[in-house]
Scaffold this motif. Structure first.
Motif, short mmCIF file in Angstrom:
data_model
loop_
_atom_site.label_atom_id
_atom_site.label_comp_id
_atom_site.label_asym_id
_atom_site.label_seq_id
_atom_site.Cartn_x
_atom_site.Cartn_y
_atom_site.Cartn_z
N ARG A 443 0.84 -1.21 0.00
CA ARG A 443 0.00 0.00 0.00
C ARG A 443 0.86 1.25 0.00
O ARG A 443 0.55 2.25 -0.66
CB ARG A 443 -0.94 -0.02 1.21
N ALA A 444 1.95 1.22 0.75
CA ALA A 444 2.83 2.39 0.81
C ALA A 444 3.49 2.65 -0.54
O ALA A 444 3.63 3.81 -0.97
CB ALA A 444 3.90 2.19 1.89
N VAL A 445 3.90 1.58 -1.24
CA VAL A 445 4.50 1.75 -2.56
C VAL A 445 3.53 2.42 -3.52
O VAL A 445 3.88 3.33 -4.28
CB VAL A 445 4.99 0.40 -3.11
N PHE A 446 2.27 1.98 -3.49
CA PHE A 446 1.29 2.51 -4.44
C PHE A 446 0.65 3.82 -3.96
O PHE A 446 -0.12 4.42 -4.69
CB PHE A 446 0.24 1.45 -4.77
N ALA A 447 1.00 4.26 -2.74
CA ALA A 447 0.58 5.58 -2.29
C ALA A 447 1.66 6.62 -2.55
O ALA A 447 1.38 7.83 -2.55
CB ALA A 447 0.24 5.55 -0.80
N ALA A 448 2.91 6.16 -2.78
CA ALA A 448 4.01 7.09 -3.02
C ALA A 448 3.91 7.70 -4.42
O ALA A 448 3.26 7.14 -5.31
CB ALA A 448 5.35 6.37 -2.86
N ARG A 449 4.53 8.84 -4.59
CA ARG A 449 4.51 9.54 -5.88
C ARG A 449 5.89 9.49 -6.53
O ARG A 449 6.90 9.69 -5.85
CB ARG A 449 4.06 10.98 -5.70
N GLN A 450 5.88 9.24 -7.81
CA GLN A 450 7.15 9.21 -8.54
C GLN A 450 7.79 10.60 -8.51
O GLN A 450 7.13 11.61 -8.70
CB GLN A 450 6.92 8.78 -9.99
N GLY A 451 9.07 10.63 -8.23
CA GLY A 451 9.79 11.90 -8.17
C GLY A 451 9.97 12.43 -6.76
O GLY A 451 10.83 13.29 -6.52
N ASP A 452 9.16 11.96 -5.80
CA ASP A 452 9.32 12.41 -4.42
C ASP A 452 10.57 11.78 -3.82
O ASP A 452 10.90 10.62 -4.09
CB ASP A 452 8.11 12.01 -3.58
N ALA A 453 11.26 12.57 -2.98
CA ALA A 453 12.43 12.04 -2.29
C ALA A 453 11.98 10.98 -1.29
O ALA A 453 10.96 11.14 -0.63
CB ALA A 453 13.16 13.16 -1.56
N PRO A 454 12.70 9.87 -1.19
CA PRO A 454 12.30 8.81 -0.24
C PRO A 454 12.41 9.28 1.19
O PRO A 454 13.26 10.10 1.54
CB PRO A 454 13.29 7.67 -0.53
N ARG A 455 11.51 8.77 2.04
CA ARG A 455 11.53 9.02 3.48
C ARG A 455 11.40 7.70 4.22
O ARG A 455 10.83 6.75 3.71
CB ARG A 455 10.39 9.95 3.89
N MET A 456 11.94 7.67 5.43
CA MET A 456 11.87 6.45 6.23
C MET A 456 10.52 6.40 6.95
O MET A 456 10.13 7.35 7.63
CB MET A 456 13.02 6.40 7.25
N THR A 457 9.81 5.29 6.76
CA THR A 457 8.50 5.09 7.37
C THR A 457 8.55 3.88 8.28
O THR A 457 9.11 2.85 7.91
CB THR A 457 7.43 4.86 6.28
N GLU A 458 7.97 3.99 9.47
CA GLU A 458 7.99 2.89 10.43
C GLU A 458 6.93 1.85 10.05
O GLU A 458 5.77 2.19 9.83
CB GLU A 458 7.72 3.42 11.83
N MET A 459 7.35 0.59 9.97
CA MET A 459 6.44 -0.53 9.70
C MET A 459 6.78 -1.64 10.67
O MET A 459 7.79 -2.31 10.53
CB MET A 459 6.57 -1.02 8.26
N GLY A 460 5.92 -1.82 11.68
CA GLY A 460 6.23 -2.80 12.72
C GLY A 460 7.47 -2.34 13.46
O GLY A 460 7.55 -1.21 13.95
N ASP A 461 8.47 -3.20 13.56
CA ASP A 461 9.73 -2.86 14.23
C ASP A 461 10.76 -2.30 13.26
O ASP A 461 11.86 -1.92 13.68
CB ASP A 461 10.32 -4.10 14.91
N ALA A 462 10.45 -2.28 11.97
CA ALA A 462 11.42 -1.86 10.96
C ALA A 462 11.09 -0.48 10.43
O ALA A 462 10.01 0.07 10.65
CB ALA A 462 11.44 -2.88 9.82
N PHE A 463 12.06 0.10 9.71
CA PHE A 463 11.87 1.37 9.00
C PHE A 463 12.11 1.10 7.51
O PHE A 463 13.05 0.39 7.14
CB PHE A 463 12.84 2.43 9.50
N VAL A 464 11.24 1.69 6.68
CA VAL A 464 11.26 1.39 5.25
C VAL A 464 11.36 2.69 4.47
O VAL A 464 10.65 3.66 4.75
CB VAL A 464 9.98 0.63 4.83
N GLY A 465 12.25 2.71 3.47
CA GLY A 465 12.35 3.82 2.54
C GLY A 465 11.94 3.34 1.15
O GLY A 465 12.32 2.23 0.74
#
Length: 631
Positions: A443-465
């Motif tokens: 869901r996060a991949v398909f909510a992101a916009r092409q061209g936006d700088a990546p940010r770290m998002t918390e998912m469970g115990d991990a962080f995802v960019g």
């Protein structure tokens, strides 16, 4: 030269320059203080109290983690959700400050002893012996980013809230003038005549031409198109990857073992069956029968005949049994033994011990490898947020996701897939996250916009960019590849239209004055009488489509109604309304009254919280609020 410098040093110009130089060094030494002069550091102010940014960020992270645990795969942690959760977390902290202000104004306090008793009473913090477990408490604090003082402050706030809310909720009473009509409305029943028009009963439609099929595909692009595909790079910062870098020495292992000793000690457990009877003589007769080899079915029958009951208690430890005398007897008997009757406020108890599992104590040597992994992971959890902030700073400085993955030890993966996680050749894509976070990442991949700088998002115990490299929009599949699916859909739609036309013709006949039997005979389907049915669609029975229930309760007497069902269409006419007399069910009236009182109490408490907030002179810093949703 030196003489000239000494003369110059005595002039007022030189003194001003020296003063400026000293001031510059002083400012460099207290740069952070000078830079923050006049700058607001609180996300919110509630009267004289503040909500600082770190506290608000920690509260938002806790709420995100709670929602992720509660909703699982249904939870989406995109930017909009993070902002909403951050605003909610800040609002909760504001409410807490407003409540504390009101409690202070009224002289209400949470005594230290009451706070301690509340902590000891939390079930999730108790060990196997029923006492407060320090390792469980430490784990809880670590998972929620709290220190002990902050946790005790939260518990004290809950006690203050209970005292104030209890006073506000007291006295709310559900009026009979509302309770009785609500019960009558809820218990009303209705009877109707109904005709089902299934799609499967419709005649085979005429075979469609290729042109019709192509037009059907074009008119239904969502059903016959390839989905959107995204090429995405995903970087994962997980406690597992950090734990691999952490060395845990023997002294740290010994300390951790002492802190967690209770979790490595399993008390003796026994598989127990129990009979409880009202009379001692009957209990003694049952105990003798049990010792004589009677099976449990016979014991159940004997207990029931004597006005008691029998039950299999399962595998229990001693602390689980609430009555000390019974616990002592049950854990003093031998395996397959039966106790003498023991009296309690519930009657006379007879207990049989089916099986005994002895206590087990694991030593440090037994758990060394397991404990080393746990300690390393606990330390990795503490390090994860700090490293995620450093990664975020690097990304903000222009670094790519690949750069930060290499610098900070993140796991990096890149693939092209659709929203369901499948590649263009219909293979399941490999994603470097735990299975519980897979759907959240998609869901996060398909909510992101092409061209936006990546940010770290918390998912469970991990962080995802996430970095979106390319987007392939949906497109109609070649007709030849979906021709059979289009044909099946065309024929299904034709049957649905035929069923709808047949049902609509029945509705027209009923409105023209024909009876249900006449309209049904013309349509070629039988009439069935249904009911009495209640307002709950799931309780209407298998013969009544749940879709027809609500329209029947909205219809007037003799009025026809029509709805689409899972299998086709249903046409019904209301025949009878069965009113309910609330005077015949005083217990039901009491139950409704209790529900009304509960709703009134909740509304009073909510209105009280709103009034406290309005009185507390709340000021929100919107600029700092935007920073709360960050990692």
């Amino acid at each position: 030269m030196l003489t000239a410098l000494r003369r110059l040093a005595g002039t007022w110009v030189a003194k001003i320059l020296f003063a400026l130089l000293v001031l510059s060094f002083a400012v460099w030494g207290i740069e952070d203080v000078v830079r923050n002069i006049g700058r607001e550091t609180a996300v919110a102010r509630v009267g004289d109290l503040t909500v600082e940014l770190p506290e608000a960020q920690a509260a938002a992270r806790r709420e995100m983690s709670r929602l992720a645990r509660q909703l699982g795969d249904r939870f989406s942690g995109d930017e909009n959700i993070r902002r909403a959760v951050a605003a909610s977390a800040v609002e909760q902290l504001v409410s807490d400050r407003a409540l504390r202000t009101e409690a202070s104004r009224r002289g209400i306090a949470a005594p230290v002893g009451a706070v301690r008793d509340s902590v000891f009473a939390i079930p999730g913090l108790r060990g196997a012996d029923g006492a407060l477990s320090r390792p469980l408490l430490d784990s809880f604090l670590r998972q929620n980013e709290l220190n002990e003082a902050q946790f005790l402050e939260i518990v004290a706030g809950d006690l203050l809230r209970q005292q104030l809310a209890g006073a506000v909720r007291a006295g709310a009473a559900g009026p009979d003038a509302l309770s009785a009509p609500l019960l009558a409305w809820a218990m009303e029943r209705r009877v109707a005549d109904m005709v089902l028009v299934p799609r499967a009963a419709m005649a085979e439609p005429e075979a469609p031409t290729e042109a019709q099929l192509r037009r059907h595909q074009e008119n239904n692009p969502a059903r016959f198109s390839a989905p959107e595909y995204r090429e995405a790079a995903v970087a994962i910062l997980s406690p597992e990857s950090i734990a691999a870098e952490i060395e845990v020495n023997d002294a740290q292992l010994e300390q951790a073992f002492e802190q967690r000793r209770a979790q490595y000690e399993t008390p003796e457990r026994r598989s127990l069956r129990q009979a409880v009877l009202p009379e001692e003589a009957a209990a003694r007769a049952l105990a003798e029968a049990w010792r004589g080899g009677a099976d449990f079915a016979a014991i159940e029958a004997q207990a029931t005949a004597a006005g008691g009951s029998a039950a299999d208690l399962g595998l229990l430890d001693r602390a689980t049994l609430p009555i000390p005398a019974i616990a002592a007897a049950a854990f003093g008997a031998a395996a397959e033994g039966v106790t003498d009757p023991l009296r309690s406020p519930f009657g006379w108890h007879v207990i049989r011990v089916d099986r005994i599992e002895p206590a087990v104590t694991r030593t440090l040597a037994d758990v060394r490898d397991e404990l080393r992994r746990e300690v390393a992971r606990d330390r990795a959890l503490d390090m994860a947020h700090e490293r995620a902030n450093r990664v975020e700073d690097a990304l903000a400085g222009g670094a790519t996701l690949a750069d930060v993955a290499q610098r900070f030890g993140l796991t990096l993966a890149a693939a092209t897939f659709d929203a369901s996680g499948r590649t263009p050749d219909n293979q399941v894509v490999e994603l470097p996250v735990a299975p519980a976070q897979r759907n959240e990442l998609l869901r996060a991949v398909f909510a992101a916009r092409q061209g936006d700088a990546p940010r770290m998002t918390e998912m469970g115990d991990a962080f995802v960019g996430i970095e979106i490299r390319s987007v392939t929009p949906p497109a109609l599949r070649p007709f030849e590849s979906v021709e059979e699916a289009v044909r099946a859909a065309f024929l299904a739609d034709a049957r649905r239209r035929a069923a709808e036309e047949r049902a609509a013709a029945m509705m027209a006949a009923l409105r023209d004055g024909k009876t249900m039997a006449e309209a049904a005979e013309a349509a070629g389907f039988p009439v069935q009488r249904v009911g009495p049915i209640g307002r709950n669609p799931t309780a209407a029975g298998p013969a009544v489509p749940p879709e027809i229930v609500a329209p029947l309760f909205e219809a007037r007497a003799e009025a026809p109604t029509m709805v689409e069902t899972r299998d086709g269409f249903a046409v019904a006419r209301l025949v009878e309304v069965l009113r309910f007399d609330p005077a015949s069910d005083p217990l039901g009236v009491g139950r409704i009254r209790s529900e009304i009182e509960q709703s009134m109490q909740e509304e009073l408490e909510e209105q009280f919280a709103v009034a406290l907030r309005a009185r507390a002179n709340v000021r929100i810093n919107s600029q700092l609020l935007q920073q709360v949703s960050g990692p």
